[in-house]
Enzyme design. Structure first.
Site, PDB file in Angstrom:
ATOM      1  N   ASN A   6      27.501  19.078   0.952  1.00 36.63           N
ATOM      2  CA  ASN A   6      27.923  19.785   2.290  1.00 36.63           C
ATOM      3  C   ASN A   6      27.827  18.891   3.345  1.00 36.63           C
ATOM      4  O   ASN A   6      28.689  18.889   4.333  1.00 36.63           O
ATOM      5  CB  ASN A   6      27.119  21.267   2.409  1.00 36.63           C
ATOM      6  CG  ASN A   6      27.275  21.617   3.910  1.00 36.63           C
ATOM      7  OD1 ASN A   6      28.379  22.233   4.256  1.00 36.63           O
ATOM      8  ND2 ASN A   6      26.281  21.379   4.683  1.00 36.63           N
ATOM      9  N   TYR A  24      39.285  11.610   7.546  1.00 35.95           N
ATOM     10  CA  TYR A  24      38.134  12.491   6.841  1.00 35.95           C
ATOM     11  C   TYR A  24      38.996  13.274   5.704  1.00 35.95           C
ATOM     12  O   TYR A  24      38.348  13.447   4.723  1.00 35.95           O
ATOM     13  CB  TYR A  24      38.368  13.705   7.888  1.00 35.95           C
ATOM     14  CG  TYR A  24      37.508  15.141   7.569  1.00 35.95           C
ATOM     15  CD1 TYR A  24      36.392  15.165   7.431  1.00 35.95           C
ATOM     16  CD2 TYR A  24      38.515  16.012   7.201  1.00 35.95           C
ATOM     17  CE1 TYR A  24      35.760  16.534   6.860  1.00 35.95           C
ATOM     18  CE2 TYR A  24      37.923  17.484   6.811  1.00 35.95           C
ATOM     19  CZ  TYR A  24      36.658  17.595   6.543  1.00 35.95           C
ATOM     20  OH  TYR A  24      36.105  18.780   6.276  1.00 35.95           O
ATOM     21  N   VAL A  53      21.565  10.986   2.814  1.00 33.24           N
ATOM     22  CA  VAL A  53      22.186  11.054   1.573  1.00 33.24           C
ATOM     23  C   VAL A  53      22.999  10.013   1.010  1.00 33.24           C
ATOM     24  O   VAL A  53      23.430   9.890  -0.083  1.00 33.24           O
ATOM     25  CB  VAL A  53      23.062  12.357   1.251  1.00 33.24           C
ATOM     26  CG1 VAL A  53      21.868  13.565   1.076  1.00 33.24           C
ATOM     27  CG2 VAL A  53      23.567  12.938   2.387  1.00 33.24           C
ATOM     28  N   LYS A  58      37.783  13.522   1.453  1.00 34.12           N
ATOM     29  CA  LYS A  58      37.812  14.851   0.674  1.00 34.12           C
ATOM     30  C   LYS A  58      38.708  14.848  -0.411  1.00 34.12           C
ATOM     31  O   LYS A  58      38.303  15.575  -1.467  1.00 34.12           O
ATOM     32  CB  LYS A  58      38.044  15.995   1.592  1.00 34.12           C
ATOM     33  CG  LYS A  58      37.082  16.225   2.901  1.00 34.12           C
ATOM     34  CD  LYS A  58      35.686  16.646   2.426  1.00 34.12           C
ATOM     35  CE  LYS A  58      34.796  17.091   3.391  1.00 34.12           C
ATOM     36  NZ  LYS A  58      33.308  17.625   3.029  1.00 34.12           N
ATOM     37  N   GLY A 111      22.570  18.606   4.117  1.00 33.62           N
ATOM     38  CA  GLY A 111      23.224  19.066   5.245  1.00 33.62           C
ATOM     39  C   GLY A 111      22.959  20.679   5.634  1.00 33.62           C
ATOM     40  O   GLY A 111      23.634  21.305   6.160  1.00 33.62           O
TER      41      GLY A 111
END
Length: 249
Positions: A84, A155, A58, A159, A8
């Site tokens: 990223n 999200y 990816v 992470k 990214g």
């Protein structure tokens, strides 16, 4: 000269990371999915002998392996990867679903976009890193681990899983000189993902931090560049938060 692969890497935070790494003397591989023109503009800026733009989803392992091969063919090796890429997410509190309304598919999209993508890229280079007895993996996290001011459930969960992946890689593969770390920014002013964030929210965050400022993509990129450098050879398994002191570990 060392080479870094940034997923990214054509826009937003990724572009800042690519620029910071180029300024530190790295060859840069600029991965993109749809931002072809932006990626190629960076190649023209840096020079074709120092930069490679490569389109790859990816989350697709075959595409990632082909990208890594192309990078090695051009530059001889990859020494650092920066995970990223952010897939399909906007930091918009007004549209964020409540936990009771989320589906597992919402979580799965972020887990694939964050963890599967980082798994693909990291594993694709790992044999080379072991052979070199050197290498760094740096993943982009979030300060929402410590301070979920907006509950971006799917999200943040993805992470958090990515941090676990980095720490396990650091623990197992440190014996081969491989380091794995995470850099967790605050809400960044401004990236595509934060483009819908209102000025009032940015002002609230700035007034809540000891530095009285909102974190910029450059702030995060500078930390990534440090972790990629030989000066950070003793740093691994860490989650380093760059958010003006809003959260303190």
């Amino acid at each position: 000269m060392k080479t870094v692969l940034v997923t990214g890497g054509a826009r937003g935070l990724g572009k800042e990371i690519v620029t910071a790494m180029h300024d530190k003397g790295f060859n840069v591989v600029i991965n993109y999915n749809k931002s072809k023109a932006a990626a190629e503009e960076l190649v023209q800026q840096f020079g074709e002998d120092k930069a490679l733009a490569y389109q790859a989803d990816v989350t697709n392992r075959e595409a990632v392996d082909e990208m890594v091969k192309a990078a090695v063919d051009q530059f001889g090796s990859i020494d650092v990867v920066v995970n990223n890429a952010l897939i399909g997410f906007k930091f918009d509190p007004s549209t964020q679903k409540s936990f009771k309304d989320l589906s597992w598919e919402d979580y799965a999209q972020q887990i694939d976009g964050t963890m599967k993508a980082s798994f693909n890229v990291s594993q694709s280079v790992i044999n080379q890193f072991i052979e070199q007895q050197d290498g760094a993996i740096i993943s982009i996290g979030t300060n929402l681990f410590q301070n979920p001011v907006v509950p971006y459930h799917e999200y943040t969960s993805a992470k958090a899983g990515l941090l676990g992946m980095m720490r396990n890689i650091a623990s197992e593969l440190g014996q081969h000189g491989i380091r794995a770390n995470m850099v967790s920014g605050g809400l960044l002013k401004t990236t595509d993902a934060s483009s819908v964030t209102t000025p009032e929210v940015f002002e609230l965050i700035a007034n809540s931090t000891p530095l009285r400022k909102v974190t910029t993509p450059t702030d995060v990129a500078n930390m990534v560049a440090y972790l990629a450098s030989d000066e950070a050879k003793g740093v691994t398994g860490q989650n380093i938060t760059v958010d003006g002191g809003l959260t303190m570990n």
